[in-house]
Design a protein around this motif. Structure first.
Motif, PDB file in Angstrom:
ATOM      1  N   GLU A  18       0.827  -1.203   0.000  1.00  0.00           N
ATOM      2  CA  GLU A  18       0.000   0.000   0.000  1.00  0.00           C
ATOM      3  C   GLU A  18       0.869   1.263   0.000  1.00  0.00           C
ATOM      4  OE1 GLU A  18      -2.432  -0.764   3.417  1.00  0.00           O
ATOM      5  OE2 GLU A  18      -3.962  -1.842   2.239  1.00  0.00           O
ATOM      6  N   ARG A  19       2.016   1.211   0.670  1.00  0.00           N
ATOM      7  CA  ARG A  19       2.936   2.360   0.690  1.00  0.00           C
ATOM      8  C   ARG A  19       3.439   2.677  -0.716  1.00  0.00           C
ATOM      9  NH1 ARG A  19       6.313   4.896   4.493  1.00  0.00           N
ATOM     10  NH2 ARG A  19       7.427   6.560   3.420  1.00  0.00           N
ATOM     11  N   TYR A  20       3.619   1.619  -1.521  1.00  0.00           N
ATOM     12  CA  TYR A  20       4.172   1.799  -2.862  1.00  0.00           C
ATOM     13  C   TYR A  20       3.093   1.821  -3.947  1.00  0.00           C
ATOM     14  CZ  TYR A  20       8.558   0.935  -0.454  1.00  0.00           C
ATOM     15  OH  TYR A  20       9.623   1.004   0.405  1.00  0.00           O
ATOM     16  N   GLY A  21       1.865   2.144  -3.553  1.00  0.00           N
ATOM     17  CA  GLY A  21       0.825   2.433  -4.527  1.00  0.00           C
ATOM     18  C   GLY A  21      -0.037   1.276  -4.989  1.00  0.00           C
ATOM     19  N   VAL A  22       0.080   0.115  -4.356  1.00  0.00           N
ATOM     20  CA  VAL A  22      -0.760  -1.022  -4.722  1.00  0.00           C
ATOM     21  C   VAL A  22      -1.986  -1.021  -3.818  1.00  0.00           C
ATOM     22  CG1 VAL A  22      -0.914  -3.531  -4.897  1.00  0.00           C
ATOM     23  CG2 VAL A  22       1.230  -2.361  -5.470  1.00  0.00           C
ATOM     24  N   GLU A  23      -3.167  -0.873  -4.403  1.00  0.00           N
ATOM     25  CA  GLU A  23      -4.398  -0.831  -3.629  1.00  0.00           C
ATOM     26  C   GLU A  23      -4.874  -2.252  -3.319  1.00  0.00           C
ATOM     27  OE1 GLU A  23      -7.351   1.574  -5.475  1.00  0.00           O
ATOM     28  OE2 GLU A  23      -6.036   3.312  -5.710  1.00  0.00           O
ATOM     29  N   HIS A  68      10.668  -2.509  -7.521  1.00  0.00           N
ATOM     30  CA  HIS A  68      11.568  -1.396  -7.821  1.00  0.00           C
ATOM     31  C   HIS A  68      12.830  -1.815  -8.574  1.00  0.00           C
ATOM     32  CE1 HIS A  68       9.227   1.456  -5.435  1.00  0.00           C
ATOM     33  NE2 HIS A  68       9.123   0.527  -4.511  1.00  0.00           N
TER      34      HIS A  68
END
Length: 209
Positions: A18-23, A68
């Motif tokens: 969630e921190r890296y944009g995955v909902e 990443h």
């Protein structure tokens, strides 16, 4: 405590995703960022993730590394930085107690990776055998490998599902079963043997051409 231990103790996979944009929805499902996913095929739990479409699987550091394009060490350092974990500061009592409680869980997690890898490889092999060695006619005597696939495919798929979707108790049961009497080692040895036979067969075919 090294950066790997600190990160795995302090950050769970869902938090990182969630921190890296995955909902991630309330069922732990999300669109997989590792392939062109149109329907949520990624399952994200606190201690692991698995994509049912592309097969990506691992823990919080594996996830960050893949997402990443970093080495595992650099991924761990990124997580430590992004979540504000100070490596030079010794863990306080609460963190240390958490670490102690998870030490066994980390050992199980390492064994779980080994079990998952071997079972998934065996599962794919059995799927291939179901197709390659299926009898062409009702009168044809079934090949031994087809019979083996018929006998074991469903059970192996069940074990893989437990490692992916099962709760901690169910996953531990699978791991303990695989570790008993050297079952995992025997399966790994068998898979290596099958790979060698396949390569030898391919060489014979190339030579015949």
């Amino acid at each position: 405590m090294n950066v790997f231990g600190t990160v795995k103790t302090s950050i769970n996979t869902r938090e990182a995703a969630e921190r890296y944009g995955v909902e991630v929805n309330r069922h732990g499902k999300a669109l997989c960022p590792f392939h062109n996913d149109r329907h949520p095929s990624l399952f994200v739990d606190d201690d692991h993730y698995h994509c049912f479409a592309c097969g990506e699987h691992g823990d919080v550091i594996d996830f960050t590394s893949k997402l990443h394009g970093l080495s595992l060490y650099d991924a761990a350092k990124k997580l430590a930085y992004d979540f504000g974990i100070t490596q030079d500061k010794p863990p306080d009592k609460a963190v240390q107690e958490k670490l102690n409680k998870k030490s066994e869980a980390r050992r199980l997690r390492e064994n779980e990776k080994l079990c998952f890898s071997a079972l998934m490889e065996y599962y794919k092999l059995l799927q291939e055998w179901m197709i390659l060695y299926a009898p062409k006619t009702p009168e044809e005597t079934p090949h031994d490998r087809f019979i083996q696939a018929c006998h074991h495919l469903s059970y192996v798929e069940y074990l893989v599902d437990l490692l992916v979707m099962g709760d901690s108790y169910e996953r531990t049961e699978v791991i303990d079963m695989m570790m008993t009497d050297g079952k995992l080692k025997k399966l790994q040895t068998y898979l290596k043997k099958m790979k060698k036979e396949e390569k030898a067969c391919e060489r014979r075919k190339d030579f015949a051409r």
